[in-house]
Design a protein around this motif. Structure first.
Motif, mmCIF file in Angstrom:
data_model
loop_
_atom_site.group_PDB
_atom_site.id
_atom_site.type_symbol
_atom_site.label_atom_id
_atom_site.label_comp_id
_atom_site.label_asym_id
_atom_site.label_seq_id
_atom_site.Cartn_x
_atom_site.Cartn_y
_atom_site.Cartn_z
ATOM 1 N N TYR A 122 0.878 -1.169 0.000
ATOM 2 C CA TYR A 122 0.000 0.000 0.000
ATOM 3 C C TYR A 122 0.917 1.220 0.000
ATOM 4 O O TYR A 122 1.996 1.174 0.601
ATOM 5 N N CYS A 136 3.601 -1.015 -5.754
ATOM 6 C CA CYS A 136 2.808 -0.197 -4.835
ATOM 7 C C CYS A 136 1.377 -0.121 -5.346
ATOM 8 O O CYS A 136 1.150 -0.268 -6.557
ATOM 9 N N THR A 138 -2.561 2.136 -4.453
ATOM 10 C CA THR A 138 -3.316 3.047 -3.590
ATOM 11 C C THR A 138 -4.641 2.352 -3.294
ATOM 12 O O THR A 138 -4.953 1.332 -3.922
ATOM 13 N N SER A 139 -5.442 2.939 -2.416
ATOM 14 C CA SER A 139 -6.705 2.259 -2.120
ATOM 15 C C SER A 139 -7.601 2.252 -3.359
ATOM 16 O O SER A 139 -8.432 1.367 -3.513
ATOM 17 N N ALA A 142 -5.782 -0.599 -5.931
ATOM 18 C CA ALA A 142 -5.326 -1.898 -5.429
ATOM 19 C C ALA A 142 -5.944 -3.091 -6.178
ATOM 20 O O ALA A 142 -5.211 -3.981 -6.645
ATOM 21 N N ASP A 159 -1.780 -3.168 5.367
ATOM 22 C CA ASP A 159 -3.144 -3.120 5.886
ATOM 23 C C ASP A 159 -3.921 -4.412 5.617
ATOM 24 O O ASP A 159 -4.306 -4.678 4.472
ATOM 25 N N LEU A 162 -7.506 -3.617 4.034
ATOM 26 C CA LEU A 162 -7.476 -3.348 2.588
ATOM 27 C C LEU A 162 -7.101 -4.642 1.857
ATOM 28 O O LEU A 162 -7.666 -4.962 0.803
ATOM 29 N N GLU A 210 -9.978 0.721 4.492
ATOM 30 C CA GLU A 210 -9.142 0.484 5.684
ATOM 31 C C GLU A 210 -10.004 0.070 6.885
ATOM 32 O O GLU A 210 -9.482 -0.304 7.935
ATOM 33 N N SER A 224 -11.603 4.742 -2.030
ATOM 34 C CA SER A 224 -10.588 5.636 -1.481
ATOM 35 C C SER A 224 -11.210 6.982 -1.107
ATOM 36 O O SER A 224 -12.380 7.230 -1.409
#
Ligand code: 13P
Ligand code: SF4
Length: 314
Positions: A122, A136, A138-139, A142, A159, A162, A210, A224
């Motif tokens: 994340y 990598c 991001t929310s 993902a 996380d 997530l 999250e 997100s």
């Protein structure tokens, strides 16, 4: 003329904001504010948004100096995408506890015991940790990125909430998680959903991934910070329960005066995100505060690999 210390303390918020805007122009600085910042900070920022969008904006601007009002990993991401720029974190104490939950030795050991595993990090991770990860996310990206990965054996860090959300949406891959997560979002219990639904019948529940699975499973939309904002602004509904940091409900109330936004829980306040004040921004502009992000070349080069992979797949 620069206000004296005594005058600064008695200055009203709009006056201090004017002084910041003047200095920002004079010194040719770009100010970034994460969407979890307070309105008084977002009002002086050039860009407001999620962590990844901000670092992309920063890489496009001409200013040589950037001030990040957010947490440390966000300022590091800005530096990674713009190594030639001078990047400051406005309040040096603002760290994301989740980003610092795992270290690279722990992940390197996991990789050794599980050859072939793809480590998905994340973006809420330190630069140091990113050096041992493969990609990598991001929310918001993902699920899309994990679906595109060639390998089926995935370790998703840090996380686990997530991670479970991704696992639910990408059932054909073996997605493992370790114990980690955001202490603010993960603290929201299902009882908060029951209470909010009872208090605001008919309102749509929008939740950040999250949050724990019991909360995300009960939501009408999971996404997100940007996803939640876009959903609420474009949806015809009028009432919304917002399951992420309290600032999002407050910003949305300003942006959409005809709609109602209720925080899922009054506890959804990230003290690290709220650590930055206008005085921090002012002092950073004066070169008397904040912290410059200094990352060594080799670390940046290695960490950049998984950021580049995210851009390529995202
Ligand atoms: P975003 O990447 O959506 O900005 O989220 C950052 C964060 O800290 C969420 O808690
Ligand atoms: Fe980190 Fe959670 Fe705060 Fe976001 S809300 S910065 S993940 S502690």
């Amino acid at each position: 003329m620069r206000p004296l210390e005594k005058e600064l303390i008695t200055m009203k918020i709009p006056e201090l904001q004017q002084e910041i805007l003047r200095l920002k122009k004079e010194k040719d600085v770009c100010i970034l504010a994460h969407s979890y910042q307070t309105r008084e900070i977002t009002e002086v920022a050039d860009f407001t948004g999620d962590s990844f969008a901000l670092s992309v904006e920063a890489s496009r601007v001409k200013n040589k100096t950037v001030i990040m009002c957010g947490v440390r990993f966000m300022a590091e991401t800005v530096k990674l995408l713009s190594p030639e720029k001078t990047v400051f974190l406005a309040n040096a104490t603002a760290g994301c506890p989740m980003a610092e939950q795992m270290d690279k030795e722990m992940i390197a050991a996991f990789k050794k015991e599980n050859p072939g595993v793809t480590v998905v990090a994340y973006i809420n991770t330190t630069t140091d940790l990113k050096t041992v990860c493969d990609v990598c996310v991001t929310s918001s990206s993902a699920v899309k990125i994990v679906k595109k990965l060639p390998g089926d054996d995935i370790l998703f860090i840090p996380d686990c909430n997530l991670g479970s959300f991704v696992a639910k949406n990408v059932p054909d891959k073996n997605i493992r998680t370790l114990k980690g997560g955001c202490p603010i979002h993960a603290a929201v219990e299902y009882s908060a959903v029951e209470e909010a639904r009872m208090r605001h019948p008919g309102a749509l529940l929008l939740v950040h991934p999250e949050c724990v699975p019991k909360v995300t499973e009960a939501a009408d939309y999971v996404g997100s910070t940007k996803g939640i904002i876009d959903f609420a602004m474009n949806c015809e509904g009028r009432d919304f329960i917002i399951g992420t940091e309290i600032a999002i409900a407050s910003h949305l109330s300003y942006e959409c005066p005809g709609k109602n936004f209720y925080p899922l829980s009054k506890e959804l306040i990230c003290p690290n995100m709220k650590a930055t004040t206008l005085i921090d921004v002012y002092n950073t502009l004066l070169g008397q505060g904040g912290e410059e992000m200094i990352l060594d070349g080799e670390t940046m080069e290695k960490a950049r690999v998984c950021i580049d992979r995210m851009i390529e797949l995202g």
